[in-house]
Scaffold this active site. Structure first.
Site, PDB file in Angstrom:
ATOM      1  N   TYR A  66       0.786  -1.414   0.525  1.00 13.81           N
ATOM      2  CA  TYR A  66      -0.088  -0.250  -0.229  1.00 13.81           C
ATOM      3  C   TYR A  66       0.744   1.169  -0.355  1.00 13.81           C
ATOM      4  CZ  TYR A  66      -3.598  -3.614   1.649  1.00 13.81           C
ATOM      5  OH  TYR A  66      -4.295  -4.126   1.746  1.00 13.81           O
ATOM      6  N   SER A 212     -12.904  -5.781   0.921  1.00 10.75           N
ATOM      7  CA  SER A 212     -14.212  -5.458  -0.053  1.00 10.75           C
ATOM      8  C   SER A 212     -15.172  -6.360   0.535  1.00 10.75           C
ATOM      9  CB  SER A 212     -13.957  -6.854  -0.968  1.00 10.75           C
ATOM     10  OG  SER A 212     -12.385  -5.404  -2.070  1.00 10.75           O
ATOM     11  N   PRO A 213     -15.471  -5.509   1.716  1.00 13.33           N
ATOM     12  CA  PRO A 213     -16.769  -6.494   2.448  1.00 13.33           C
ATOM     13  C   PRO A 213     -17.945  -5.451   1.567  1.00 13.33           C
ATOM     14  CG  PRO A 213     -15.421  -5.347   4.177  1.00 13.33           C
ATOM     15  CD  PRO A 213     -14.463  -5.232   3.093  1.00 13.33           C
ATOM     16  N   GLN A 216     -17.380  -3.154  -3.133  1.00  8.51           N
ATOM     17  CA  GLN A 216     -16.075  -1.657  -4.093  1.00  8.51           C
ATOM     18  C   GLN A 216     -17.474  -0.424  -3.388  1.00  8.51           C
ATOM     19  OE1 GLN A 216     -13.435  -1.241  -4.138  1.00  8.51           O
ATOM     20  NE2 GLN A 216     -12.314  -3.199  -4.198  1.00  8.51           N
TER      21      GLN A 216
END
Length: 325
Positions: A66, A212-213, A216
């Site tokens: 990241y 990504s719960p 998006q």
């Protein structure tokens, strides 16, 4: 941190909130994956971290990839800004394996610790399964870091069921266990329920950490109520198939029910979706929604304030299945 329900992460002694904060968006636009999100001001990052902590989230997930460590640095600064009150915060980060061997794990750990500015790595994860080394070699290197006191626990990300078994078997030889597997999982992406990952996680006592719960942002329902918002999405996210008109039409019944339940619980569709994740499989699943604005962090913490009924959990799963047909 506000008092909240904590649960053990896998077989570890880490008592964590069901939701953690995903910190990909703290990348400051650096590196290839850092451009996925808009550049956040330092003050916004501090506010997001503070609201998350004060609301009951006690762990934060970042990664070397990241922003090439930029997210780790920004998180460390934001946690330190909490002062003595934030000393109980837990940090999870990840080693990037692509085009590397297991030997790189030991060579780069000091850089991870430098970026985190004194914060303990409570969970160190192999970010994805593709490298020039086997999972066993990587776990042997991870075990050495535990023995050296440089990390506390070992996890993986995007590992198949078979690779989870291999990783756990190797760690057992060192008197350790695999603690977690971080995978893509949401109401709209339930592949791990079919490919053996969820079942294997339960058998091994490994926690699932869902990234990504909210698919998006699709599960927020805002793109269903105003499809024009899709045009305003920046970065690669806009090309996701879930934002296409036919996909939004298929998922509308699920969104409608999420909205109805949101009314019942005084919540939002996003909060209902997150609540489903952390209750549908007992205490196996944790989730790491991100937040690019302070009000997103408030949304996240409030998703832990209630619990869906079992019948509602089943109903949402069925609606999600129908949306794929």
């Amino acid at each position: 941190m506000a008092e909240g329900i904590l649960r053990s992460l896998g077989g570890s002694d880490l008592a964590l909130s069901p939701l953690g904060l995903g910190c990909w968006q703290f990348s400051k636009g650096r590196g290839l994956v850092g451009k996925f999100w808009p550049v956040l001001e330092d003050s916004v990052i501090r506010d997001i971290t503070r609201i998350s902590w004060e609301g009951g989230i006690n762990w934060f997930d970042t990664a070397e990839a990241y922003g090439g460590g930029q997210s780790e640095e920004m998180l460390a600064d934001a946690l330190s800004a909490l002062g003595d009150a934030g000393k109980g915060a837990h940090v999870a980060t990840k080693w990037w394996p692509a085009m590397r061997t297991a030997g790189n794990i030991g060579k780069t750990i000091d850089e991870r610790l430098r970026r985190l500015k004194g914060w303990t790595i409570d969970l160190y994860q192999v970010h994805q399964p593709y490298s020039f080394s086997s999972a066993s070699s990587e776990m042997n290197a991870m075990a050495k870091l535990v023995e050296q006191g440089k990390i506390r626990h070992v996890g993986v990300s995007n590992f198949s069921a078979a690779k989870m078994v291999e990783a756990d078997k190797t760690l057992r030889r060192h008197g350790l266990r695999l603690i977690s597997n971080q995978v893509k999982y949401s109401l709209l992406d339930r592949r791990i329920e079919r490919n053996g990952i969820m079942q294997t996680a339960k058998e091994l006592g490994v926690a699932i950490i869902a990234y990504s719960p909210l698919e998006q942002g699709i599960l927020s329902g805002k793109f269903h109520s105003n499809p024009e918002l899709v045009k305003q999405i920046s970065g690669p996210r806009k090309w996701s198939s879930g934002f296409k008109p036919d996909a939004l039409k298929r998922t509308q019944p699920l969104i409608t029910r999420l909205s109805e339940l949101a009314g019942k619980y005084g919540a939002s569709p996003s909060q209902i979706s997150l609540n489903w994740l952390i209750h549908a499989h007992g205490e196996t699943v944790f989730a790491i929604p991100g937040a690019s604005k302070p009000h997103h962090a408030t949304e996240n913490v409030n998703a832990m304030r209630f619990a869906l009924e079992e019948e509602e959990i089943r109903e949402l799963a069925e609606l999600a299945d129908h949306s794929k047909r």
